[in-house]
Design a protein around this motif. Sequence first.
Motif, mmCIF file in Angstrom:
data_model
loop_
_atom_site.group_PDB
_atom_site.id
_atom_site.type_symbol
_atom_site.label_atom_id
_atom_site.label_comp_id
_atom_site.label_asym_id
_atom_site.label_seq_id
_atom_site.Cartn_x
_atom_site.Cartn_y
_atom_site.Cartn_z
ATOM 1 N N LEU B 189 0.832 -1.208 0.000
ATOM 2 C CA LEU B 189 0.000 0.000 0.000
ATOM 3 C C LEU B 189 0.869 1.262 0.000
ATOM 4 C CD1 LEU B 189 -2.879 -1.036 2.439
ATOM 5 C CD2 LEU B 189 -2.980 -0.809 -0.054
ATOM 6 N N LEU B 205 -7.558 -5.161 -5.210
ATOM 7 C CA LEU B 205 -6.603 -4.403 -4.390
ATOM 8 C C LEU B 205 -6.615 -4.935 -2.961
ATOM 9 C CD1 LEU B 205 -4.734 -1.749 -4.217
ATOM 10 C CD2 LEU B 205 -6.730 -0.759 -3.084
ATOM 11 N N SER B 206 -7.811 -5.242 -2.476
ATOM 12 C CA SER B 206 -7.934 -5.774 -1.124
ATOM 13 C C SER B 206 -7.198 -7.114 -1.001
ATOM 14 C CB SER B 206 -9.421 -5.943 -0.778
ATOM 15 O OG SER B 206 -9.591 -6.381 0.534
ATOM 16 N N VAL B 207 -7.394 -7.950 -1.981
ATOM 17 C CA VAL B 207 -6.739 -9.259 -1.956
ATOM 18 C C VAL B 207 -5.222 -9.113 -2.107
ATOM 19 C CG1 VAL B 207 -6.524 -11.437 -3.191
ATOM 20 C CG2 VAL B 207 -8.779 -10.458 -2.793
ATOM 21 N N THR B 209 -3.531 -6.741 -1.050
ATOM 22 C CA THR B 209 -3.039 -6.310 0.253
ATOM 23 C C THR B 209 -2.767 -7.526 1.134
ATOM 24 O OG1 THR B 209 -4.283 -4.250 0.085
ATOM 25 C CG2 THR B 209 -3.592 -4.921 2.290
ATOM 26 N N ALA B 210 -3.710 -8.463 1.115
ATOM 27 C CA ALA B 210 -3.493 -9.701 1.873
ATOM 28 C C ALA B 210 -2.259 -10.434 1.365
ATOM 29 C CB ALA B 210 -4.725 -10.592 1.774
ATOM 30 N N TRP B 213 0.821 -8.744 2.664
ATOM 31 C CA TRP B 213 1.035 -9.065 4.088
ATOM 32 C C TRP B 213 1.600 -10.485 4.240
ATOM 33 C CZ3 TRP B 213 -4.321 -7.143 6.275
ATOM 34 C CH2 TRP B 213 -4.297 -5.739 6.355
#
Lengths: 447, 219
Positions: B189, B205-207, B209-210, B213
């Motif tokens: 991010l 985008l959310s995935v 991010t995972a 991480w």
Amino acid sequence: MSELAQARGAVRLEATNHEGSLLGKNVSPQKFASGKNTGFAFADILFAIDLNNEIVLGDAFPEWRGNLYDIQMIPDMSTLVEWKPGLDSVIGDYWLKDGTPVPICPRNLVRKLVAGLADNGYAATVAVEIEATLFEESVQEARARGYRDLTPLGGSTGATYHLARSKDWVDYMEAVVERLDSVGIAWEAWTDEAAPGQTELNLAPTDPVGLGDSWARTRQVMREVAFERGHTVSFMAKPTAGFGQGAHINLSLQSDGVNRFFAEDGPSELMRHAVGGLLATMEGNTSIALPQITSYRRLVDLTGPPTTVGWGVNNKTAAVRAITGHPKYSRLEYRLPGADVNPYLALAGVLAGVLAGIERKIEPPEQVTDMAWCLPESAGVRRVPDTMSKAGAALDADPLLREYLGDEFVDFWVASRRWEWMEFHTKGGDPFAELSAWESQRYFEFP
Amino acid sequence: MTESSTIEAPDVRFDATRVAIEDDATPLVRLIGRTLTRASGQGLPAGDLTAGLVGTVAIRSHDTPQAATVTFGAGVVEVTSGVFVEPDATLVVDLHARFALTEEPAGDADLAARGQRALRPPLPHWRDAAVRFWEITRDIAGIPDVLIVEAAGPDGPEPGRFGEGTTTYLVAGPADLLAGVFTGADDFLASLDAGVQVQGTLSQLSVMTAASWKVRFDV
């Protein structure tokens, strides 16, 4: 709750997202009339913003979420009340365009579990004990101070059941219950609680959806009264470094108007199974009942909150207290939630545990007859998960809660707590402080 | 203590350094554990960057309360959260700049210098990093089938395509920064403010991010 046949003034549309404070918007009477049956559009992002207004990331969106799609908030007209002259308020649920409930809508989750109980022939009656702390300073002053070093309203001596609180504190609480009466929220009692400035306000037993509505609105009332009087109130799990605050939920099950938790000789079989389900799901439910980073700072032996996964008849040191032997008052007190919990999700988690227990006839472990704090490992009583990450992992792995709350909700919630954990650790929270400034900034005013 | 071995396979040499992080570790402990596991692995041109290190190093973020203690011993590195012992050396670092020092180290200068060097192992080529990144993140729900990369290398555009299938995600940016994102040395991010651009849905985008991480913190 009093009902209005139709709105008379502007209407405030209300519902909680996952975090738990009321979100919504104010609409004109004309706008309300045009949308009260079809619903009002809200961006799906309301289920993906954290308490710092950041977009929560880290999970795969379900199909109904996209590049900020709209979902419909449809008012439940049975909740329409006059909030104050010129403003009515109504609580709603979130629905998809195909008419199905948004799977992670907290209020709809409670509805689903109430229906599950009804399928088994039972209706739940629930009540809550709301704890909050009042401060002398205005919210503007509190903000300027970073919500630290505030002055407890009513004096800085902690007391319980003390009737000699100073007039400023008493006046505030009297104003609160007057407002509750005016909007039709039934309350039973209020008193001072252990911490300086702290109060406990008990809402009357009712059905789960109704209690969730009253609970969420009571927080709103307490905030509005505080604003009006130039004070502040916080439902943060630990608004100061010293004391925490919880939200105990009381529950019984009825059929044919009879309390089925009652038995002459102690817990009924139904109550035992409910306890079995509540304990079987307690580690996973901890993630819901203790939703924020600060929630876990309360989990200290001998200070009030339960720290072990146990139950006992009339044992207030246990996570589940069974009150038995009375045809009307036999009930379970679920003592795990913090004051910062989402009311609807707290109720959904409890109902899920109860429903799992009675459908599967889960027998509870032996009750804890000793003090349930400070138990050695050899006692065989598990500890409540004491961090957000441990609780999230427990929920992720809980097959019962996945079944009763739904995979979509569990996946969403676990991801949202992982985001919260990451934000805390990487954006300024201090895990080694008794209460870090990051937490005060994030949690003091909301949820 | 648990092994931090999900991302990087443990070194299998007889005298391999074992990196262990505490249970329920913080993101910083996880980041350090993952970084030192890579620094101690085979294949680095400079060899095991943790070899021979003995002592306790405190690592503190320059702009947040994040802190950790790294204890270097014979063949074992332990990483724990917070600093509760008197360290032999202290490093104050920028966690968004690959552990770059933000002030002069305190304590044992040699230990500090070698410890900091271990926290900044050389990155692989972005293409190798992307291959590994895409392999490691396959089990994340909703991860796209195909990663398309448009790296800006020193000699011009360097395209890449990883995986097969119908759903795609495009990541573009400076080659070194992409190598950092794909290895976890850099935050995904944060990289969006530093020159990385993406094309895909908000859900993707959310995935992603995972996924970032996963490689950065092993969560």
